[in-house]
Write a protein that holds these residues in place. Structure first.
Motif, PDB file in Angstrom:
ATOM      1  N   GLY A 161       0.821  -1.206   0.000  1.00 22.79           N
ATOM      2  CA  GLY A 161       0.000   0.000   0.000  1.00 22.79           C
ATOM      3  C   GLY A 161       0.853   1.252   0.000  1.00 22.79           C
ATOM      4  N   GLU A 162       1.845   1.282   0.907  1.00 17.45           N
ATOM      5  CA  GLU A 162       2.689   2.476   1.023  1.00 17.45           C
ATOM      6  C   GLU A 162       3.514   2.713  -0.242  1.00 17.45           C
ATOM      7  OE1 GLU A 162       4.764   3.090   4.943  1.00 17.45           O
ATOM      8  OE2 GLU A 162       3.595   1.286   5.335  1.00 17.45           O
ATOM      9  N   LYS A 163       4.030   1.605  -0.802  1.00 14.47           N
ATOM     10  CA  LYS A 163       4.824   1.745  -2.036  1.00 14.47           C
ATOM     11  C   LYS A 163       3.955   2.327  -3.144  1.00 14.47           C
ATOM     12  CE  LYS A 163       8.219  -1.900  -1.708  1.00 14.47           C
ATOM     13  NZ  LYS A 163       8.341  -3.306  -2.063  1.00 14.47           N
ATOM     14  N   GLN A 164       2.740   1.798  -3.207  1.00 19.02           N
ATOM     15  CA  GLN A 164       1.812   2.257  -4.232  1.00 19.02           C
ATOM     16  C   GLN A 164       1.541   3.756  -4.078  1.00 19.02           C
ATOM     17  OE1 GLN A 164       0.623   0.247  -6.793  1.00 19.02           O
ATOM     18  NE2 GLN A 164       0.063   2.276  -7.552  1.00 19.02           N
ATOM     19  N   ILE A 165       1.403   4.180  -2.798  1.00 25.44           N
ATOM     20  CA  ILE A 165       1.141   5.598  -2.544  1.00 25.44           C
ATOM     21  C   ILE A 165       2.301   6.457  -3.029  1.00 25.44           C
ATOM     22  CG2 ILE A 165       0.870   7.335  -0.700  1.00 25.44           C
ATOM     23  CD1 ILE A 165      -0.574   4.999   0.857  1.00 25.44           C
ATOM     24  N   GLU A 166       3.524   5.990  -2.725  1.00 23.76           N
ATOM     25  CA  GLU A 166       4.697   6.752  -3.134  1.00 23.76           C
ATOM     26  C   GLU A 166       4.771   6.862  -4.652  1.00 23.76           C
ATOM     27  OE1 GLU A 166       8.012   5.850   0.002  1.00 23.76           O
ATOM     28  OE2 GLU A 166       8.810   5.900  -2.046  1.00 23.76           O
ATOM     29  N   LEU A 167       4.496   5.735  -5.286  1.00 20.14           N
ATOM     30  CA  LEU A 167       4.512   5.681  -6.744  1.00 20.14           C
ATOM     31  C   LEU A 167       3.462   6.634  -7.307  1.00 20.14           C
ATOM     32  CD1 LEU A 167       6.231   3.744  -8.446  1.00 20.14           C
ATOM     33  CD2 LEU A 167       4.168   2.378  -8.791  1.00 20.14           C
ATOM     34  N   ASP A 168       2.271   6.539  -6.716  1.00 20.02           N
ATOM     35  CA  ASP A 168       1.167   7.392  -7.164  1.00 20.02           C
ATOM     36  C   ASP A 168       1.537   8.848  -7.009  1.00 20.02           C
ATOM     37  OD1 ASP A 168      -0.218   5.176  -7.658  1.00 20.02           O
ATOM     38  OD2 ASP A 168      -1.682   5.386  -6.036  1.00 20.02           O
ATOM     39  N   ARG A 169       2.131   9.164  -5.836  1.00 20.56           N
ATOM     40  CA  ARG A 169       2.466  10.568  -5.568  1.00 20.56           C
ATOM     41  C   ARG A 169       3.411  11.122  -6.619  1.00 20.56           C
ATOM     42  NH1 ARG A 169       2.644  10.538   0.553  1.00 20.56           N
ATOM     43  NH2 ARG A 169       0.453  10.997   0.800  1.00 20.56           N
ATOM     44  N   ARG A 170       4.421  10.302  -6.933  1.00 17.42           N
ATOM     45  CA  ARG A 170       5.401  10.765  -7.926  1.00 17.42           C
ATOM     46  C   ARG A 170       4.740  10.952  -9.290  1.00 17.42           C
ATOM     47  NH1 ARG A 170       9.834   6.866  -8.060  1.00 17.42           N
ATOM     48  NH2 ARG A 170       9.067   6.196  -6.055  1.00 17.42           N
ATOM     49  N   GLN A 171       3.895   9.962  -9.637  1.00 16.94           N
ATOM     50  CA  GLN A 171       3.228  10.057 -10.938  1.00 16.94           C
ATOM     51  C   GLN A 171       2.302  11.269 -10.989  1.00 16.94           C
ATOM     52  OE1 GLN A 171       1.387   6.264 -11.397  1.00 16.94           O
ATOM     53  NE2 GLN A 171       3.123   5.411 -12.507  1.00 16.94           N
ATOM     54  N   ILE A 172       1.618  11.491  -9.881  1.00 13.12           N
ATOM     55  CA  ILE A 172       0.673  12.607  -9.846  1.00 13.12           C
ATOM     56  C   ILE A 172       1.409  13.938  -9.966  1.00 13.12           C
ATOM     57  CG2 ILE A 172      -0.994  13.839  -8.382  1.00 13.12           C
ATOM     58  CD1 ILE A 172      -2.067  11.175  -7.492  1.00 13.12           C
ATOM     59  N   SER A 173       2.529  14.077  -9.209  1.00 14.58           N
ATOM     60  CA  SER A 173       3.302  15.333  -9.297  1.00 14.58           C
ATOM     61  C   SER A 173       3.741  15.569 -10.733  1.00 14.58           C
ATOM     62  CB  SER A 173       4.574  15.261  -8.458  1.00 14.58           C
ATOM     63  OG  SER A 173       4.251  15.069  -7.152  1.00 14.58           O
ATOM     64  N   HIS A 174       4.187  14.491 -11.370  1.00 12.91           N
ATOM     65  CA  HIS A 174       4.651  14.589 -12.740  1.00 12.91           C
ATOM     66  C   HIS A 174       3.508  15.050 -13.650  1.00 12.91           C
ATOM     67  CE1 HIS A 174       7.036  13.727 -16.225  1.00 12.91           C
ATOM     68  NE2 HIS A 174       6.070  12.964 -16.706  1.00 12.91           N
ATOM     69  N   ARG A 175       2.351  14.430 -13.467  1.00 12.64           N
ATOM     70  CA  ARG A 175       1.186  14.763 -14.291  1.00 12.64           C
ATOM     71  C   ARG A 175       0.754  16.222 -14.059  1.00 12.64           C
ATOM     72  NH1 ARG A 175      -1.117  14.657 -18.824  1.00 12.64           N
ATOM     73  NH2 ARG A 175      -3.374  14.777 -18.799  1.00 12.64           N
ATOM     74  N   ILE A 176       0.805  16.661 -12.791  1.00 16.27           N
ATOM     75  CA  ILE A 176       0.399  18.040 -12.489  1.00 16.27           C
ATOM     76  C   ILE A 176       1.307  19.022 -13.226  1.00 16.27           C
ATOM     77  CG2 ILE A 176       0.260  19.822 -10.660  1.00 16.27           C
ATOM     78  CD1 ILE A 176      -0.775  17.667  -8.766  1.00 16.27           C
ATOM     79  N   SER A 177       2.621  18.730 -13.250  1.00 18.19           N
ATOM     80  CA  SER A 177       3.494  19.697 -13.933  1.00 18.19           C
ATOM     81  C   SER A 177       3.286  19.624 -15.448  1.00 18.19           C
ATOM     82  CB  SER A 177       4.960  19.551 -13.527  1.00 18.19           C
ATOM     83  OG  SER A 177       5.433  18.305 -13.890  1.00 18.19           O
ATOM     84  N   GLU A 178       2.966  18.430 -15.972  1.00 24.51           N
ATOM     85  CA  GLU A 178       2.648  18.330 -17.410  1.00 24.51           C
ATOM     86  C   GLU A 178       1.411  19.178 -17.739  1.00 24.51           C
ATOM     87  OE1 GLU A 178       3.794  13.835 -18.913  1.00 24.51           O
ATOM     88  OE2 GLU A 178       1.723  14.332 -18.481  1.00 24.51           O
ATOM     89  N   LEU A 179       0.403  19.039 -16.856  1.00 21.95           N
ATOM     90  CA  LEU A 179      -0.850  19.773 -17.085  1.00 21.95           C
ATOM     91  C   LEU A 179      -0.603  21.273 -17.046  1.00 21.95           C
ATOM     92  CD1 LEU A 179      -3.267  17.655 -14.869  1.00 21.95           C
ATOM     93  CD2 LEU A 179      -3.426  17.941 -17.332  1.00 21.95           C
ATOM     94  N   ARG A 180       0.242  21.688 -16.087  1.00 21.70           N
ATOM     95  CA  ARG A 180       0.532  23.124 -15.958  1.00 21.70           C
ATOM     96  C   ARG A 180       1.122  23.657 -17.262  1.00 21.70           C
ATOM     97  NH1 ARG A 180       3.604  23.454 -11.125  1.00 21.70           N
ATOM     98  NH2 ARG A 180       1.662  23.016 -10.063  1.00 21.70           N
ATOM     99  N   LYS A 181       2.069  22.867 -17.828  1.00 24.06           N
ATOM    100  CA  LYS A 181       2.713  23.318 -19.075  1.00 24.06           C
ATOM    101  C   LYS A 181       1.689  23.428 -20.207  1.00 24.06           C
ATOM    102  CE  LYS A 181       7.188  21.431 -18.138  1.00 24.06           C
ATOM    103  NZ  LYS A 181       7.667  20.072 -18.108  1.00 24.06           N
ATOM    104  N   GLU A 182       0.830  22.395 -20.293  1.00 29.36           N
ATOM    105  CA  GLU A 182      -0.165  22.411 -21.370  1.00 29.36           C
ATOM    106  C   GLU A 182      -1.113  23.594 -21.232  1.00 29.36           C
ATOM    107  OE1 GLU A 182      -2.310  18.928 -23.167  1.00 29.36           O
ATOM    108  OE2 GLU A 182      -1.099  17.874 -21.672  1.00 29.36           O
ATOM    109  N   LEU A 183      -1.501  23.871 -19.977  1.00 24.71           N
ATOM    110  CA  LEU A 183      -2.433  24.973 -19.741  1.00 24.71           C
ATOM    111  C   LEU A 183      -1.779  26.322 -20.056  1.00 24.71           C
ATOM    112  CD1 LEU A 183      -4.248  23.654 -16.567  1.00 24.71           C
ATOM    113  CD2 LEU A 183      -5.351  24.297 -18.706  1.00 24.71           C
ATOM    114  N   GLU A 184      -0.475  26.419 -19.748  1.00 26.09           N
ATOM    115  CA  GLU A 184       0.231  27.672 -20.072  1.00 26.09           C
ATOM    116  C   GLU A 184       0.218  27.895 -21.579  1.00 26.09           C
ATOM    117  OE1 GLU A 184       4.118  27.374 -18.285  1.00 26.09           O
ATOM    118  OE2 GLU A 184       3.254  27.698 -16.284  1.00 26.09           O
ATOM    119  N   GLN A 185       0.392  26.791 -22.315  1.00 24.32           N
ATOM    120  CA  GLN A 185       0.390  26.876 -23.771  1.00 24.32           C
ATOM    121  C   GLN A 185      -0.977  27.354 -24.267  1.00 24.32           C
ATOM    122  OE1 GLN A 185       3.271  26.507 -25.303  1.00 24.32           O
ATOM    123  NE2 GLN A 185       2.139  27.280 -27.068  1.00 24.32           N
TER     124      GLN A 185
END
Ligand SMILES: Nc1nc2c(ncn2[C@@H]2O[C@H](COP(=O)(O)OP(=O)(O)OP(=O)(O)O)[C@@H](O)[C@H]2O)c(=O)[nH]1
Ligand SMILES: [Mg+2]
Length: 435
Positions: A161-185
């Motif tokens: 469970g904890e590993k999954q959370i860590e993995l999710d967190r990293r993926q989510i942070s990555h996705r949030i910054s991708e979204l930010r870039k797309e929205l800026e565009q």
């Protein structure tokens, strides 16, 4: 054969009352019910409690939580929708006691937004807000995987469970910054489009207000006045519906009514009380159209007994949007649903107008008020445009009313009347040239 009927998800509403009056509390519960409807959830029952402050562990008291658990078992509710904003820990704890998903108001609004968002921009904005909301709440999500290995502290020893959370967190942070870039565009593209539009010299009018006040209906009524009900006008009409958050995307239409100065009108997402701050932030670019408006129409449902509160919430939300200097016209809509004695006659120049988009009442008064504001916004310019600045001259010809044009030694002398924004632009460009 048994007929298959698609059923709405059954939910139970949970209201916690702290210091609100009866009336305020009932109103908030009623609004929560409308939000559930907008989310296609069926409210099968409700539980309320009055406390001095929310319980640290389970938000409602532990006894009430047990009562809620019984009600859930009896009604088969699948989600408990809570009035208020729960901390991640309160949500997790309550979920554990009652055994079904717990949503708070923010959850519900995000869910409606994610179901209703249509344009790419709105979808990206909702996804970004959703992920930011989910980040601190991940802990409860993988409980079913449990702790498969004990203590230790090194990553290798962590439970699945904890590993999954860590993995999710990293993926989510990555996705949030991708979204930010797309929205800026998208924001940049929107800027270019906006500059193109402003070169047409048309006034920009923005509709703002509480959700369900009739903003989209007003846009459609003005489109109808723009000409006969042709196929072309029908195509331009926007979605209007008796539900909260019918509109999530910005639409801009040219309103060209015979005998009136044409203008651009933008319709966008409505406001609501206690709108989660992240959501406003996420919708900043959708709402940015308002920032560039020459006039804001603040639309209210005058037949709603809470419309004064809605007005205040709208104005508070606008404070966040940096729109201070923009002239406002207060539009009290749905006059047809109000008692006659509650509808004062429209007074020219008063800054407010009663209308009905359904009967057409007050629509001419609204247009006259707009005309007055447009004229007030006009500025006189008296400048000499250097011969090397043909582009400035072009804009003046396209957008201003020119009284005098004389060819002089240093350039073209122009006396004209134009929008404040153009006057400021011309003066700035000419001063730059002089330096
Ligand atoms: N009786 C009456 N109903 C109206 C009037 N104007 C709008 N409505 C109804 O009010 C409901 C909401 O109208 P919308 O135009 O979708 O409201 P909105 O402000 O755009 O709402 P959101 O997009 O959710 O923010 C619809 O059912 C309209 O038919 C009016 O003048 N009179
Ligand atoms: Mg709308």
């Amino acid at each position: 054969m048994k007929e298959y009927i698609e059923e709405l998800t059954p939910v139970v509403m949970v209201g916690l009352r702290i210091s609100e009056s009866d009336e305020e509390f009932d109103h908030s519960m009623e609004e929560l019910r409308s939000l559930c409807e907008a989310c296609e959830l069926e409210v099968v029952n409700e539980v309320t409690q009055t406390l001095l402050h929310p319980d640290n562990a389970t938000w409602i008291g532990s006894g009430k939580a047990e009562e809620l658990k019984l009600m859930v078992e009896m009604t088969g509710a699948e989600i408990a929708v809570c009035l208020g904003n729960l901390s991640p820990a309160q949500m997790k704890n309550l979920q554990k006691v009652i055994g079904i998903a717990v949503w708070d108001r923010t959850n519900l609004i995000l869910e409606i937004f994610s179901r209703r968002a249509k344009t790419r921009e709105a979808r990206l904005q909702v996804e970004s807000a959703y992920l930011q909301f989910m980040m601190p709440r991940l802990t409860g999500m993988w409980q079913h995987l449990g702790r498969q290995s004990g203590g230790g502290g090194s990553r290798a020893n962590k439970g699945v469970g904890e590993k999954q959370i860590e993995l999710d967190r990293r993926q989510i942070s990555h996705r949030i910054s991708e979204l930010r870039k797309e929205l800026e565009q998208i924001d940049k593209t929107r800027d270019v489009q906006r500059r193109g539009r402003s070169r047409d010299g048309l006034f920009n009018v923005s509709l703002v207000g509480y959700t369900n006040a009739g903003k989209s209906s007003l846009m459609n009524a003005l489109l109808e006045m723009s000409g006969p009900e042709t196929e072309k006008i029908s195509e331009k009409k926007v979605f209007e519906e008796n539900m909260l958050f019918a509109t999530l995307d910005t639409s801009i239409r040219k309103i060209d009514i015979p005998g009136r100065k044409p203008f651009l009108l933008s319709d966008t997402v409505g406001f609501i009380e206690n709108i989660p701050h992240d959501l406003i932030k996420a919708f900043r670019s959708t709402l940015s159209e308002v920032k560039f408006a020459d006039v804001m129409l603040i639309v209210m449902d005058a037949s709603d007994p809470h419309h004064r509160m809605h007005k205040k919430i709208t104005e508070d939300t606008l404070k966040d949007l940096d729109v201070d200097g923009i002239p406002r016209l207060y539009v009290y809509n749905k006059a047809d649903l109000c008692d006659k004695e509650c509808v004062p006659a429209n007074v020219p120049g008063s800054g407010s107008v009663y209308i009905s988009t359904k009967t057409g009442y007050g629509m001419e008064d609204l247009l006259n008020e707009l005309k007055r504001i447009f004229t007030e916004d006009n500025r006189e310019i008296d400048v000499v445009v250097p011969y090397s600045k043909g582009d400035i001259l072009n804009r003046i010809h396209n957008e201003a009313e020119v009284f005098l044009e004389k060819y002089e030694e240093n350039g073209v002398r122009i006396k004209a009347s134009c929008r404040k924004a153009l006057a400021e632009y011309v003066n700035k460009r000419i001063t730059e040239t002089a330096v």
